[in-house]
Design an enzyme around this catalytic site. Structure first.
Site, PDB file in Angstrom:
ATOM      1  N   GLY A  11       0.587   8.316   5.374  1.00  0.00           N
ATOM      2  CA  GLY A  11       0.776   7.001   4.751  1.00  0.00           C
ATOM      3  C   GLY A  11       0.132   6.925   3.368  1.00  0.00           C
ATOM      4  N   ASN A  33       3.033   9.113  13.463  1.00  0.00           N
ATOM      5  CA  ASN A  33       4.351   9.103  14.120  1.00  0.00           C
ATOM      6  C   ASN A  33       5.490   8.999  13.101  1.00  0.00           C
ATOM      7  OD1 ASN A  33       4.223   6.472  13.280  1.00  0.00           O
ATOM      8  ND2 ASN A  33       4.414   5.542  15.304  1.00  0.00           N
ATOM      9  N   LEU A  34       5.136   8.986  11.813  1.00  0.00           N
ATOM     10  CA  LEU A  34       6.096   8.922  10.698  1.00  0.00           C
ATOM     11  C   LEU A  34       6.931   7.644  10.715  1.00  0.00           C
ATOM     12  CD1 LEU A  34       7.244  12.662  10.545  1.00  0.00           C
ATOM     13  CD2 LEU A  34       5.503  11.521   9.162  1.00  0.00           C
ATOM     14  N   ASN A  36       6.218   4.891   9.194  1.00  0.00           N
ATOM     15  CA  ASN A  36       6.262   4.286   7.853  1.00  0.00           C
ATOM     16  C   ASN A  36       5.939   5.296   6.753  1.00  0.00           C
ATOM     17  OD1 ASN A  36       6.801   1.980   6.316  1.00  0.00           O
ATOM     18  ND2 ASN A  36       4.619   1.578   6.033  1.00  0.00           N
ATOM     19  N   SER A 125      -9.624  -4.806   6.750  1.00  0.00           N
ATOM     20  CA  SER A 125      -9.023  -5.542   5.640  1.00  0.00           C
ATOM     21  C   SER A 125      -9.835  -6.788   5.347  1.00  0.00           C
ATOM     22  CB  SER A 125      -7.611  -5.942   6.066  1.00  0.00           C
ATOM     23  OG  SER A 125      -7.117  -6.948   5.223  1.00  0.00           O
ATOM     24  N   TYR A 151      -1.350  -9.684  12.371  1.00  0.00           N
ATOM     25  CA  TYR A 151      -1.839  -8.442  11.746  1.00  0.00           C
ATOM     26  C   TYR A 151      -3.352  -8.559  11.496  1.00  0.00           C
ATOM     27  CZ  TYR A 151      -3.213  -5.363   7.945  1.00  0.00           C
ATOM     28  OH  TYR A 151      -3.904  -4.470   7.164  1.00  0.00           O
ATOM     29  N   LYS A 155      -6.920  -6.544  13.122  1.00  0.00           N
ATOM     30  CA  LYS A 155      -8.042  -5.928  12.401  1.00  0.00           C
ATOM     31  C   LYS A 155      -9.372  -6.492  12.913  1.00  0.00           C
ATOM     32  CE  LYS A 155      -5.753  -3.199   9.734  1.00  0.00           C
ATOM     33  NZ  LYS A 155      -5.773  -1.765  10.023  1.00  0.00           N
ATOM     34  N   PHE A 180      -9.790  -4.552  -0.064  1.00  0.00           N
ATOM     35  CA  PHE A 180      -9.170  -5.690  -0.729  1.00  0.00           C
ATOM     36  C   PHE A 180      -7.711  -5.286  -1.038  1.00  0.00           C
ATOM     37  CE2 PHE A 180     -12.122  -9.209  -0.795  1.00  0.00           C
ATOM     38  CZ  PHE A 180     -13.114  -8.616  -0.037  1.00  0.00           C
ATOM     39  N   ASN A 181      -7.217  -5.332  -2.238  1.00  0.00           N
ATOM     40  CA  ASN A 181      -5.784  -5.079  -2.426  1.00  0.00           C
ATOM     41  C   ASN A 181      -5.524  -3.721  -3.088  1.00  0.00           C
ATOM     42  OD1 ASN A 181      -6.282  -8.035  -2.198  1.00  0.00           O
ATOM     43  ND2 ASN A 181      -4.056  -8.120  -2.303  1.00  0.00           N
ATOM     44  N   ARG A 292       3.215 -19.437  -0.862  1.00  0.00           N
ATOM     45  CA  ARG A 292       3.507 -18.788   0.409  1.00  0.00           C
ATOM     46  C   ARG A 292       2.512 -19.298   1.453  1.00  0.00           C
ATOM     47  NH1 ARG A 292       3.206 -12.263   0.482  1.00  0.00           N
ATOM     48  NH2 ARG A 292       1.018 -12.717   0.055  1.00  0.00           N
TER      49      ARG A 292
HETATM   50  P1  NAD Z   1       1.000   2.996   5.570  1.00  0.00           P
HETATM   51  O1  NAD Z   1       2.013   2.274   6.376  1.00  0.00           O
HETATM   52  O2  NAD Z   1       1.433   3.655   4.311  1.00  0.00           O
HETATM   53  O3  NAD Z   1       0.273   4.097   6.468  1.00  0.00           O
HETATM   54  C1  NAD Z   1       0.025   3.892   7.832  1.00  0.00           C
HETATM   55  C2  NAD Z   1       0.513   5.127   8.582  1.00  0.00           C
HETATM   56  O4  NAD Z   1       0.288   4.938   9.980  1.00  0.00           O
HETATM   57  C3  NAD Z   1       2.001   5.385   8.398  1.00  0.00           C
HETATM   58  O5  NAD Z   1       2.203   6.721   7.981  1.00  0.00           O
HETATM   59  C4  NAD Z   1       2.595   5.152   9.791  1.00  0.00           C
HETATM   60  O6  NAD Z   1       3.722   5.981  10.047  1.00  0.00           O
HETATM   61  C5  NAD Z   1       1.409   5.443  10.682  1.00  0.00           C
HETATM   62  N1  NAD Z   1       1.439   4.777  11.986  1.00  0.00           N
HETATM   63  C6  NAD Z   1       1.635   3.457  12.246  1.00  0.00           C
HETATM   64  N2  NAD Z   1       1.596   3.247  13.567  1.00  0.00           N
HETATM   65  C7  NAD Z   1       1.364   4.445  14.152  1.00  0.00           C
HETATM   66  C8  NAD Z   1       1.227   4.874  15.502  1.00  0.00           C
HETATM   67  N3  NAD Z   1       1.350   4.016  16.532  1.00  0.00           N
HETATM   68  N4  NAD Z   1       0.997   6.179  15.751  1.00  0.00           N
HETATM   69  C9  NAD Z   1       0.900   7.063  14.730  1.00  0.00           C
HETATM   70  N5  NAD Z   1       1.036   6.728  13.451  1.00  0.00           N
HETATM   71  C10 NAD Z   1       1.259   5.428  13.162  1.00  0.00           C
HETATM   72  O7  NAD Z   1      -0.180   1.961   5.282  1.00  0.00           O
HETATM   73  P2  NAD Z   1      -1.415   2.076   4.282  1.00  0.00           P
HETATM   74  O8  NAD Z   1      -1.202   1.099   3.190  1.00  0.00           O
HETATM   75  O9  NAD Z   1      -1.695   3.477   3.980  1.00  0.00           O
HETATM   76  O10 NAD Z   1      -2.555   1.477   5.207  1.00  0.00           O
HETATM   77  C11 NAD Z   1      -3.455   2.286   5.936  1.00  0.00           C
HETATM   78  C12 NAD Z   1      -4.367   1.401   6.738  1.00  0.00           C
HETATM   79  O11 NAD Z   1      -5.074   0.538   5.853  1.00  0.00           O
HETATM   80  C13 NAD Z   1      -3.657   0.501   7.742  1.00  0.00           C
HETATM   81  O12 NAD Z   1      -4.420   0.425   8.911  1.00  0.00           O
HETATM   82  C14 NAD Z   1      -3.635  -0.834   7.035  1.00  0.00           C
HETATM   83  O13 NAD Z   1      -3.582  -1.902   7.934  1.00  0.00           O
HETATM   84  C15 NAD Z   1      -4.942  -0.810   6.263  1.00  0.00           C
HETATM   85  N6  NAD Z   1      -4.935  -1.703   5.101  1.00  0.00           N
HETATM   86  C16 NAD Z   1      -3.969  -1.567   4.154  1.00  0.00           C
HETATM   87  C17 NAD Z   1      -3.936  -2.440   3.067  1.00  0.00           C
HETATM   88  C18 NAD Z   1      -2.846  -2.335   2.029  1.00  0.00           C
HETATM   89  O14 NAD Z   1      -2.630  -3.300   1.312  1.00  0.00           O
HETATM   90  N7  NAD Z   1      -2.151  -1.207   1.901  1.00  0.00           N
HETATM   91  C19 NAD Z   1      -4.918  -3.439   2.939  1.00  0.00           C
HETATM   92  C20 NAD Z   1      -5.917  -3.532   3.899  1.00  0.00           C
HETATM   93  C21 NAD Z   1      -5.914  -2.652   4.985  1.00  0.00           C
HETATM   94  N1  UFG Z   2       2.598 -12.542  -4.434  1.00  0.00           N
HETATM   95  C1  UFG Z   2       3.610 -13.108  -5.157  1.00  0.00           C
HETATM   96  N2  UFG Z   2       4.875 -12.678  -4.922  1.00  0.00           N
HETATM   97  C2  UFG Z   2       5.170 -11.721  -4.000  1.00  0.00           C
HETATM   98  C3  UFG Z   2       4.120 -11.149  -3.272  1.00  0.00           C
HETATM   99  C4  UFG Z   2       2.833 -11.590  -3.504  1.00  0.00           C
HETATM  100  O1  UFG Z   2       3.393 -13.977  -6.001  1.00  0.00           O
HETATM  101  O2  UFG Z   2       6.350 -11.392  -3.819  1.00  0.00           O
HETATM  102  C5  UFG Z   2       1.214 -12.992  -4.708  1.00  0.00           C
HETATM  103  C6  UFG Z   2       0.530 -13.617  -3.505  1.00  0.00           C
HETATM  104  O3  UFG Z   2       0.815 -14.984  -3.427  1.00  0.00           O
HETATM  105  C7  UFG Z   2      -0.933 -13.292  -3.781  1.00  0.00           C
HETATM  106  C8  UFG Z   2      -0.875 -11.953  -4.517  1.00  0.00           C
HETATM  107  O4  UFG Z   2       0.445 -11.852  -5.028  1.00  0.00           O
HETATM  108  O5  UFG Z   2      -1.477 -14.249  -4.671  1.00  0.00           O
HETATM  109  C9  UFG Z   2      -1.149 -10.764  -3.620  1.00  0.00           C
HETATM  110  O6  UFG Z   2      -0.292 -10.834  -2.490  1.00  0.00           O
HETATM  111  P1  UFG Z   2      -0.185  -9.617  -1.468  1.00  0.00           P
HETATM  112  O7  UFG Z   2       0.785  -9.998  -0.412  1.00  0.00           O
HETATM  113  O8  UFG Z   2       0.061  -8.351  -2.212  1.00  0.00           O
HETATM  114  O9  UFG Z   2      -1.655  -9.504  -0.895  1.00  0.00           O
HETATM  115  P2  UFG Z   2      -2.522 -10.538  -0.062  1.00  0.00           P
HETATM  116  O10 UFG Z   2      -3.835 -10.633  -0.754  1.00  0.00           O
HETATM  117  O11 UFG Z   2      -1.819 -11.776   0.235  1.00  0.00           O
HETATM  118  O12 UFG Z   2      -2.666  -9.751   1.303  1.00  0.00           O
HETATM  119  C10 UFG Z   2      -3.089  -8.398   1.268  1.00  0.00           C
HETATM  120  C11 UFG Z   2      -2.509  -7.644   2.438  1.00  0.00           C
HETATM  121  C12 UFG Z   2      -3.125  -8.058   3.702  1.00  0.00           C
HETATM  122  C13 UFG Z   2      -4.570  -8.011   3.598  1.00  0.00           C
HETATM  123  C14 UFG Z   2      -5.040  -8.849   2.435  1.00  0.00           C
HETATM  124  C15 UFG Z   2      -6.513  -8.798   2.265  1.00  0.00           C
HETATM  125  O13 UFG Z   2      -1.132  -7.866   2.531  1.00  0.00           O
HETATM  126  O14 UFG Z   2      -2.735  -7.146   4.690  1.00  0.00           O
HETATM  127  O15 UFG Z   2      -4.449  -8.348   1.249  1.00  0.00           O
HETATM  128  O16 UFG Z   2      -6.907  -7.477   2.199  1.00  0.00           O
HETATM  129  F1  UFG Z   2      -5.086  -8.477   4.726  1.00  0.00           F
END
Ligand code: NAD
Ligand code: UFG
Length: 332
Positions: A11, A33-34, A36, A125, A151, A155, A180-181, A292
């Protein structure tokens, strides 16, 4: 040398973290598990750092397959990225999220216990903080109240589970990293965020708009009590985030440690659009729509604890993230 099992390693964040782990000489296997992500990510890792992790296509929900893997290989530590993360989908299909994220993590922790693996670093998160009357979030704040989607609940539940396991087992070492983001990608442009799922995060949507796959970005509200009225977040370059994981490994000890990983600086949606336009030298079509549901006006990290205890802080800017995103987009 330590051997690490990286769940979710193909991922977005996992793959970038593997690159930083290789720089420190760790040996790595990936479990994914691929759902995503794509297996070709492993070849990109090889191109970048000359090494390719062992790969096991296993689902966290398949206890037996995962347990066999732990029996065959002796891991010193698990980095647990695997999980589903589409906030909108989690509202529509909550049980899928509880089963995959919480159920999958229970299986993982059981396999670790059965096979004498005591160390885990977990991708949490900032969402666990929920809605509070502050903009700057530090680790002492209460968690689990006012989380607006399943979701985020998963966490929070996993964090609580890790604390309970640590209470029951004095040898257990966990680090909870509250991201964070995350934005940006490896500066080579070879690796990036390439989700199969429907993105609802700002950067993947900006990327799709830039490629013409979505006509325009919807800006969710310009009437927030922020400087320019749009939502403010703490956008952290994924390479900085990856380095935070390496720092965490080096400071593990029995019990649970919790750190925010963020820059400490807020950036608005309009500032993100401007930064992308500057890096890409082209306009990004957008329109302002209503807020939103569940969105906070302003949220950024207090990253002091990670700096003081892990010696880690971010080095890259939103501008760097945009430059690297453009490189990645140009490579597609
Ligand atoms: P991602 O989807 O790119 O990577 C997650 C990976 O987990 C994917 O490759 C997917 O195939 C795999 N996966 C999901 N369910 C599975 C399962 N049951 N068994 C095996 N593999 C599985 O996501 P990411 O952005 O790399 O996020 C990684 C982690 O960080 C996640 O736990 C996510 O919740 C957390 N996180 C992400 C963000 C963000 O904005 N990207 C923010 C806060 C927390
Ligand atoms: N936004 C838009 N348009 C879009 C998408 C987002 O204006 O199409 C804005 C949102 O309103 C927000 C900002 O862009 O102000 C960021 O939005 P994201 O959806 O990218 O991120 P969030 O902070 O809302 O949420 C993210 C992850 C969550 C995580 C959270 C805190 O999606 O999983 O950060 O870590 F929990």
């Amino acid at each position: 040398m330590e051997r690490i099992l990286v769940t979710g390693g193909t991922g977005y964040i996992g793959s970038h973290t593997i690159i930083e782990l290789y720089k420190k000489g760790y040996e790595i296997d990936v479990l994914d598990n691929l759902f995503n992500s794509k297996i070709t990510v492993l070849d990109k890792i090889k191109e970048i750092c000359g090494k390719k992790p062992g790969f096991y296509k296993i689902d966290l929900c398949d206890f037996d397959a995962m347990n066999d893997l732990f029996k065959k290989n002796k891991y010193d530590l698990v980095m647990h990225f695997a999980g589903l993360k589409a906030v909108g989908e989690s509202v529509e299909k909550p049980l899928k999220y509880y089963e995959n994220n919480v159920g999958g993590t229970i299986n993982l922790l059981k396999c670790m216990q059965e096979n004498g693996v005591n160390k885990i670093i977990f991708s949490s998160s900032a969402t666990v903080y929920g809605d509070q009357s502050v903009s700057k979030f530090d680790e002492t704040l209460q968690t689990g109240v006012g989380i607006t989607n399943p979701y985020g609940e998963t966490k929070h539940i996993i964090e609580e589970m890790l604390k309970d396991v640590a209470e029951s087992d004095p040898k257990f070492e966990a680090v909870i990293l509250r991201y964070f983001n995350p934005v940006g990608n490896h500066p080579s442009g070879l690796l990036g965020e390439d989700p199969n799922d429907i993105p609802n995060n700002l950067m993947p949507i900006i990327m799709k708009v830039s490629r013409g796959e979505i006509a325009e970005l919807s800006v969710y509200g310009d009437d927030y009590p922020t400087e320019d009225g749009s939502g403010v977040r703490d956008y952290i370059h994924v390479v900085d985030l990856a380095k935070g994981h390496v720092a965490a490994i080096e400071h593990m000890k029995p019990g649970v440690l919790i750190y925010n990983l963020g820059t400490g600086k807020g950036t608005s949606v309009f500032e993100m659009i401007a930064a992308f336009e500057e890096a890409g030298k082209k306009k990004l079509p957008y329109k302002v729509v209503g807020r939103r549901a569940g969105d906070l006006a302003e949220m950024y990290a207090d990253p002091t604890k990670a700096k003081e205890e892990l010696g880690w802080e971010t080095e890259l800017t939103v501008g760097d993230a945009m430059r690297d995103t453009i490189r990645y987009l140009n490579s597609l």
